[in-house]
Motif scaffolding. Sequence first.
Motif, PDB file in Angstrom:
ATOM      1  N   VAL A   3       0.957  -0.787  -0.354  1.00 21.53           N
ATOM      2  CA  VAL A   3       0.079  -0.130   0.210  1.00 21.53           C
ATOM      3  C   VAL A   3       0.765   1.408   0.129  1.00 21.53           C
ATOM      4  O   VAL A   3       1.995   1.336   0.874  1.00 21.53           O
ATOM      5  CB  VAL A   3      -0.893  -0.001   1.105  1.00 21.53           C
ATOM      6  N   ILE A   4       1.166   2.201  -0.734  1.00 23.68           N
ATOM      7  CA  ILE A   4       1.654   3.916  -0.940  1.00 23.68           C
ATOM      8  C   ILE A   4       0.716   4.440  -1.269  1.00 23.68           C
ATOM      9  O   ILE A   4       0.019   4.053  -2.826  1.00 23.68           O
ATOM     10  CB  ILE A   4       2.647   3.014  -1.999  1.00 23.68           C
ATOM     11  N   ASP A   5       0.657   5.558  -1.699  1.00 23.30           N
ATOM     12  CA  ASP A   5       0.172   6.656  -1.895  1.00 23.30           C
ATOM     13  C   ASP A   5       0.308   6.618  -3.037  1.00 23.30           C
ATOM     14  O   ASP A   5      -0.604   7.601  -3.606  1.00 23.30           O
ATOM     15  CB  ASP A   5       0.589   7.865  -0.914  1.00 23.30           C
ATOM     16  N   GLN A   6       1.859   6.954  -3.603  1.00 27.54           N
ATOM     17  CA  GLN A   6       2.407   6.979  -5.044  1.00 27.54           C
ATOM     18  C   GLN A   6       3.253   6.137  -5.335  1.00 27.54           C
ATOM     19  O   GLN A   6       4.020   5.567  -4.618  1.00 27.54           O
ATOM     20  CB  GLN A   6       2.299   9.039  -5.646  1.00 27.54           C
ATOM     21  N   ILE A  51      -0.589  -4.414  -4.652  1.00 29.11           N
ATOM     22  CA  ILE A  51      -0.119  -3.227  -4.934  1.00 29.11           C
ATOM     23  C   ILE A  51      -1.592  -2.105  -5.135  1.00 29.11           C
ATOM     24  O   ILE A  51      -1.923  -2.080  -5.951  1.00 29.11           O
ATOM     25  CB  ILE A  51       1.248  -2.278  -5.722  1.00 29.11           C
ATOM     26  N   TYR A  52      -1.890  -1.737  -4.024  1.00 32.05           N
ATOM     27  CA  TYR A  52      -2.757  -0.639  -3.864  1.00 32.05           C
ATOM     28  C   TYR A  52      -2.945   0.226  -3.724  1.00 32.05           C
ATOM     29  O   TYR A  52      -1.816   1.001  -2.747  1.00 32.05           O
ATOM     30  CB  TYR A  52      -4.232  -0.923  -2.483  1.00 32.05           C
ATOM     31  N   THR A  53      -2.724   1.605  -4.694  1.00 30.39           N
ATOM     32  CA  THR A  53      -1.823   3.002  -4.928  1.00 30.39           C
ATOM     33  C   THR A  53      -3.224   4.378  -5.402  1.00 30.39           C
ATOM     34  O   THR A  53      -4.160   3.148  -5.851  1.00 30.39           O
ATOM     35  CB  THR A  53      -0.862   2.728  -5.545  1.00 30.39           C
ATOM     36  N   SER A  54      -2.647   5.043  -5.599  1.00 29.60           N
ATOM     37  CA  SER A  54      -3.334   6.081  -6.210  1.00 29.60           C
ATOM     38  C   SER A  54      -2.843   6.061  -7.817  1.00 29.60           C
ATOM     39  O   SER A  54      -2.291   6.169  -8.240  1.00 29.60           O
ATOM     40  CB  SER A  54      -3.208   7.985  -5.390  1.00 29.60           C
ATOM     41  N   THR A  55      -4.088   6.814  -8.129  1.00 31.52           N
ATOM     42  CA  THR A  55      -3.433   7.314  -8.951  1.00 31.52           C
ATOM     43  C   THR A  55      -2.725   8.581  -9.913  1.00 31.52           C
ATOM     44  O   THR A  55      -2.516   9.188 -10.861  1.00 31.52           O
ATOM     45  CB  THR A  55      -5.140   7.648 -10.735  1.00 31.52           C
ATOM     46  N   GLY A  87      -7.223  15.145  -6.473  1.00 28.48           N
ATOM     47  CA  GLY A  87      -5.962  16.330  -6.560  1.00 28.48           C
ATOM     48  C   GLY A  87      -4.190  16.111  -6.758  1.00 28.48           C
ATOM     49  O   GLY A  87      -4.035  14.653  -6.009  1.00 28.48           O
ATOM     50  N   THR A  88      -3.582  16.942  -5.853  1.00 26.91           N
ATOM     51  CA  THR A  88      -2.482  16.563  -4.939  1.00 26.91           C
ATOM     52  C   THR A  88      -2.609  15.842  -3.835  1.00 26.91           C
ATOM     53  O   THR A  88      -1.139  15.569  -3.236  1.00 26.91           O
ATOM     54  CB  THR A  88      -1.713  17.404  -5.573  1.00 26.91           C
ATOM     55  N   LEU A  89      -3.964  15.530  -3.377  1.00 23.21           N
ATOM     56  CA  LEU A  89      -3.752  15.073  -1.995  1.00 23.21           C
ATOM     57  C   LEU A  89      -3.499  13.758  -1.754  1.00 23.21           C
ATOM     58  O   LEU A  89      -3.055  13.296  -1.152  1.00 23.21           O
ATOM     59  CB  LEU A  89      -5.401  15.051  -1.096  1.00 23.21           C
ATOM     60  N   GLU A 128       9.197  19.759  -7.908  1.00 19.88           N
ATOM     61  CA  GLU A 128       8.199  19.705  -6.682  1.00 19.88           C
ATOM     62  C   GLU A 128       7.888  21.560  -6.247  1.00 19.88           C
ATOM     63  O   GLU A 128       7.955  21.268  -4.975  1.00 19.88           O
ATOM     64  CB  GLU A 128       8.444  18.748  -5.449  1.00 19.88           C
ATOM     65  N   GLY A 129       8.097  22.521  -7.339  1.00 19.96           N
ATOM     66  CA  GLY A 129       7.884  23.165  -7.134  1.00 19.96           C
ATOM     67  C   GLY A 129       8.672  24.432  -6.511  1.00 19.96           C
ATOM     68  O   GLY A 129       9.013  25.367  -6.402  1.00 19.96           O
ATOM     69  N   GLU A 130       9.931  23.941  -6.986  1.00 26.70           N
ATOM     70  CA  GLU A 130      11.386  24.264  -6.586  1.00 26.70           C
ATOM     71  C   GLU A 130      12.335  24.699  -7.486  1.00 26.70           C
ATOM     72  O   GLU A 130      13.174  25.430  -7.197  1.00 26.70           O
ATOM     73  CB  GLU A 130      12.104  23.384  -5.528  1.00 26.70           C
ATOM     74  N   GLY A 131      12.110  24.067  -9.258  1.00 29.32           N
ATOM     75  CA  GLY A 131      12.549  24.333  -9.879  1.00 29.32           C
ATOM     76  C   GLY A 131      12.980  25.886  -9.858  1.00 29.32           C
ATOM     77  O   GLY A 131      14.146  26.296 -10.237  1.00 29.32           O
ATOM     78  N   SER A 132      11.815  26.758 -10.327  1.00 29.30           N
ATOM     79  CA  SER A 132      11.984  28.083 -10.711  1.00 29.30           C
ATOM     80  C   SER A 132      12.754  29.615 -10.004  1.00 29.30           C
ATOM     81  O   SER A 132      13.576  29.844 -10.226  1.00 29.30           O
ATOM     82  CB  SER A 132      10.399  28.712 -10.692  1.00 29.30           C
TER      83      SER A 132
END
Length: 360
Positions: free
Chosen positions: A44-47, A76-80, A101-103, A266-270
């Motif tokens: 079981v994993i979130d992503q 494996i059970y996970t999210s899309t 979404g991202t949650l 993850e939002g740090e690139g810029s």
Amino acid sequence: NTEYAVVPEPENEDTGSEELPKGIENVDITDTYHKIDLMRICHVIDQLSQKSAGGSARVCYLLSREQAKQGHTVTIYTSTFLSKDEPNPEGVTVTRYPCFGTLRIPPGVLFADFMHFDVCHFHNYRTAINLLAAGVPWNTSTPPFVLQPHGSCNHIATASRGGRAFNWVWQSLIRRAAWFIADAPNEVDQLAEEEAPREHISVIPVGIALNEFANLPPRTAMRSVMFLGRLHPIKGIDLLIRAFSMLNESGFGTGMEQLWIVGPDEGEGSALRRLADDLKVGHRVFVQGGMYGAEKVGMLQDAAVLVGMSRYEAWGLSFLEALACGTPVIMSEHCQMGKVLPDFCGMVIPFDAESCAKAI
């Protein structure tokens, strides 16, 4: 159970005969024991994305694939989340539940079939999918599960998941878990702080698939410095850019050295690009997207050194991958692998830009 050879009670115990009932003496139970050892395992994993998620997704992918090779029935059970169209591990059944979404909250897991599994393996600690899968606190019918936090028990992760005030919800997972896996020795202490019994914790460092690094071509003479991992503030990439700027100002090298920052953003690139421009090294700092497979291995081989200045790192698969390519590593004192890193593999340094520049 139908495969066991059951010896009936002798009809006349007074005979003292030790002879087995007819046919029993020729039964070979070796195969029976082997079949009993095979298990029905659910991860079981979130992503699970191998292009956007971190090391825990890679560990789940490789571990489930290896278990399937050994003959276990693995699911494996996970999210899309970010992994709808990615291939599954060979021999493994993957069920991806739609999420918000991202949650990464997949409500469909509430209705998933868990009862035909022998054991579950929960990856990461404070994730909604783990709570749903464990049925906390309204369900006690889930099979026994092993919990592997992958570094998510530390104080930084606590602050990002509701803080101590909300921690009692996550600790319900700790109370329900049958066993725990720590990636490094310090994670034993972190799990114990979450009230996990120390006698139920095994330290098993995560690994890589060495066959991906077999038959490599000779290393080239490139002089690039490389970072490989998620572009996230916890990785300390800003400090690495500052160290590279110090080298540039000191006239180090030939002036042709480059810094390659490789990994999913993850939002740090810029912010990292702006920092490089402000420090006047933007023309030599390349903030790249993710690299995978042969392209990633080739980049690691061509690097003079892999640097990871993380503010916290439970282990670090990218370090192992670099070493498998023959590339030395530099890591901050906050990287747990540093406690076991042999001197000939690289350096463990204080968490500051000056030490990083000197090490490079």
